[in-house]
Design an enzyme around this catalytic site. Structure first.
Site, PDB file in Angstrom:
ATOM      1  N   GLU A 279       8.237 -20.594  11.106  1.00  0.00           N
ATOM      2  CA  GLU A 279       8.236 -21.853  11.864  1.00  0.00           C
ATOM      3  C   GLU A 279       6.862 -22.160  12.458  1.00  0.00           C
ATOM      4  OE1 GLU A 279      12.597 -23.123  13.661  1.00  0.00           O
ATOM      5  OE2 GLU A 279      11.272 -21.983  14.941  1.00  0.00           O
ATOM      6  N   HIS A 300      15.276  -0.197  -4.704  1.00  0.00           N
ATOM      7  CA  HIS A 300      16.120  -0.094  -5.893  1.00  0.00           C
ATOM      8  C   HIS A 300      16.529  -1.467  -6.406  1.00  0.00           C
ATOM      9  CE1 HIS A 300      16.657   4.331  -5.490  1.00  0.00           C
ATOM     10  NE2 HIS A 300      16.259   4.017  -4.268  1.00  0.00           N
ATOM     11  N   LYS A 414      18.621 -32.191  10.140  1.00  0.00           N
ATOM     12  CA  LYS A 414      19.531 -32.599  11.218  1.00  0.00           C
ATOM     13  C   LYS A 414      19.805 -34.089  11.147  1.00  0.00           C
ATOM     14  CE  LYS A 414      18.005 -29.150  14.553  1.00  0.00           C
ATOM     15  NZ  LYS A 414      17.311 -28.937  15.810  1.00  0.00           N
TER      16      LYS A 414
HETATM   17  O1  PA5 Z   1      12.253 -22.056  17.528  1.00  0.00           O
HETATM   18  C1  PA5 Z   1      12.948 -23.018  17.737  1.00  0.00           C
HETATM   19  O2  PA5 Z   1      12.593 -23.929  18.491  1.00  0.00           O
HETATM   20  C2  PA5 Z   1      14.325 -23.159  17.096  1.00  0.00           C
HETATM   21  O3  PA5 Z   1      14.619 -22.162  16.213  1.00  0.00           O
HETATM   22  C3  PA5 Z   1      15.377 -23.156  18.202  1.00  0.00           C
HETATM   23  O4  PA5 Z   1      15.324 -21.927  18.867  1.00  0.00           O
HETATM   24  C4  PA5 Z   1      16.767 -23.386  17.632  1.00  0.00           C
HETATM   25  O5  PA5 Z   1      16.820 -24.557  16.886  1.00  0.00           O
HETATM   26  C5  PA5 Z   1      17.783 -23.468  18.776  1.00  0.00           C
HETATM   27  O6  PA5 Z   1      17.408 -24.466  19.665  1.00  0.00           O
HETATM   28  P1  PA5 Z   1      18.087 -24.607  21.076  1.00  0.00           P
HETATM   29  O7  PA5 Z   1      17.784 -23.396  21.874  1.00  0.00           O
HETATM   30  O8  PA5 Z   1      17.453 -25.831  21.664  1.00  0.00           O
HETATM   31  O9  PA5 Z   1      19.554 -24.784  20.847  1.00  0.00           O
END
Ligand code: PA5
Length: 423
Positions: A279, A300, A414
């Site tokens: 990310e 393996h 989303k």
């Molecule tokens: O790193 C990030 O921002 C995402 O992976 C969030 O942690 C994930 O989408 C969950 O978001 P939230 O804590 O707002 O529900």
């Protein structure tokens, strides 16, 4: 620093001169990060968080965890991404320290999973922690709807209030509104820390304290890493060494990094690492693809591809000096399998020879590799490891020229899903 980084098997791929030529860029990345002048600076609260966090707060959290454990058989932790994976990874890593079973929900949309989970939990005294920084994420929101109903059928309103804890934005979001309306106990998630950097904030610390994990130890380890990974001197700062090596390999077309552990207890730390690195780097058409393997199991299966497949891979091994528990191989009179050569030795001795052999073979097969060695499986070490990786990815992101602290691409699916749902 107790964690070590070995770069021997980068020889022939990266020279001292390469590091030297990269130094001005590393120094700029360092200044931008430390002075908060780089991209996404508003999300760098994690940088000095360990030193800012007071011991008194950690002591309160520890006592709070004990209070919850006194009235619960288990904890159900609801959350996804940064609000899930670090908690699960920490529990796997610190399995010997866990004092309360923890179940997870809200990290998928599987009806079957939730159905079986609720069946397992129906006769247990249950405390629920819902974690969502935004307070609006689909998966935990829907899981919480279903679990709230399950809890309402199980407990009277006053008891229910004590058994639901919400960790979310201090002011906004649907989860904040629900908590305020229903009177649930809440903890705030720091505004200046993104989800994937949040394992050392209340998002990770609250459920871990309830599970009986030494949260003070976690932060003490992170403090040590904070001090040592803030040094500009490349010869002393292993986070910068790791970031520099990853960057230089990437510029040579090594676009896939395999994080390979020989220790089952680190397989979910690998999942946490994947989110952190994927990310943070994967944007603007750039970024190493982070993937992971569990050895020797995957030797393996995927071992063949690593040894002889396309040479666009580099590898980072994650190993432990002390495996935590001994398992001695017995002597066998008949010795049909011819393994009396290791009789009397701990199984981990063989594991370590497997690691050494793999690192050498993969290097000779054209896969440059590094090794991160942790001393042992304790909370301090884990805190150090988390901070080490966070610092490394931030510097690497700046070397790449991306904002390592945003995740605009996550919205695409989303938006399409909401359209399909009519939301
Ligand atoms: O790193 C990030 O921002 C995402 O992976 C969030 O942690 C994930 O989408 C969950 O978001 P939230 O804590 O707002 O529900």
């Amino acid at each position: 620093m107790d964690i070590k980084l070995d770069r021997e098997y980068l020889k022939g791929f990266i020279t001292q001169n390469d590091y030297k030529n990269l130094m001005p860029a590393i120094e700029k990345a360092h200044r931008d990060l430390e002075n908060r002048t780089g991209k996404g600076a508003e999300f760098t609260g994690w940088l000095d968080l360990p030193r800012k966090m007071e011991d008194a707060v950690l002591d309160e959290l520890t006592a709070f965890g004990q209070e919850i454990r006194d009235h619960a058989d288990c904890l159900l932790s609801i959350g996804i991404g940064g609000s899930y994976v670090g908690i699960h990874a920490s529990l796997e890593f610190l399995i010997s320290d866990q004092k309360l079973p923890v179940y997870f929900a809200g990290h998928n949309l599987s009806s079957g999973y939730l159905y079986h989970l609720l069946n397992t939990l129906k006769d247990k005294r249950l405390t629920v922690v819902v974690i969502s920084k935004s307070g609006t994420t689909t998966e935990p929101a829907l899981a919480f709807r279903i679990i709230k109903q399950f809890m309402k059928e199980k407990y009277m309103p006053e008891e229910l209030k004590k058994r639901i804890i919400c960790i979310t934005d201090p002011k906004k979001g649907a989860l904040r509104s629900i908590a305020n309306k229903e009177g649930y106990r809440t903890f705030p998630i720091n505004d200046d820390v993104g989800g994937r950097f949040s394992v050392l904030t209340p998002a990770g610390l609250v459920p871990l304290a309830i599970a009986g994990i030494d949260v003070k130890g976690l932060i003490q380890g992170a403090r040590k890493a904070q001090d040592q990974c803030s040094m500009m001197d490349l010869s002393k700062n292993i986070a910068y060494q790791y970031a520099a090596a990853r960057y230089l390999l990437y510029t040579q077309g090594k676009t896939i990094e395999v994080l390979s552990t020989f220790y089952q207890r680190m397989s979910l730390v690998e999942e946490w690492w994947k989110q952190l690195f994927g990310e943070s780097e994967g944007k603007d058409g750039k970024g190493v693809f982070p993937t992971s393997l569990s050895f020797t199991t995957d030797l393996h299966s995927m071992g063949q591809l690593i040894q002889e497949g396309q040479r666009n891979i580099f590898e980072t091994f994650l190993i432990a000096e002390d495996s935590g528990h001994e398992c001695i191989i017995p002597y066998d009179e008949d010795n049909v399998d011819a393994f009396n050569c290791v009789a009397g030795k701990d199984l981990d001795y063989v594991n370590k020879q497997a690691y050494k052999a793999t690192a050498m073979a993969h290097f000779e097969g054209g896969v440059p590799n590094m090794t991160i060695t942790i001393p042992r499986f304790d909370a301090r070490t884990l805190g150090q490891l988390y901070y080490f990786f966070e610092k490394a990815v931030a510097i690497k992101g700046y070397l790449l020229g991306v904002n390592p602290f945003d995740q605009p691409g996550v919205e695409a699916y989303k938006n399409k899903m909401f359209a399909l749902l009519g939301r």
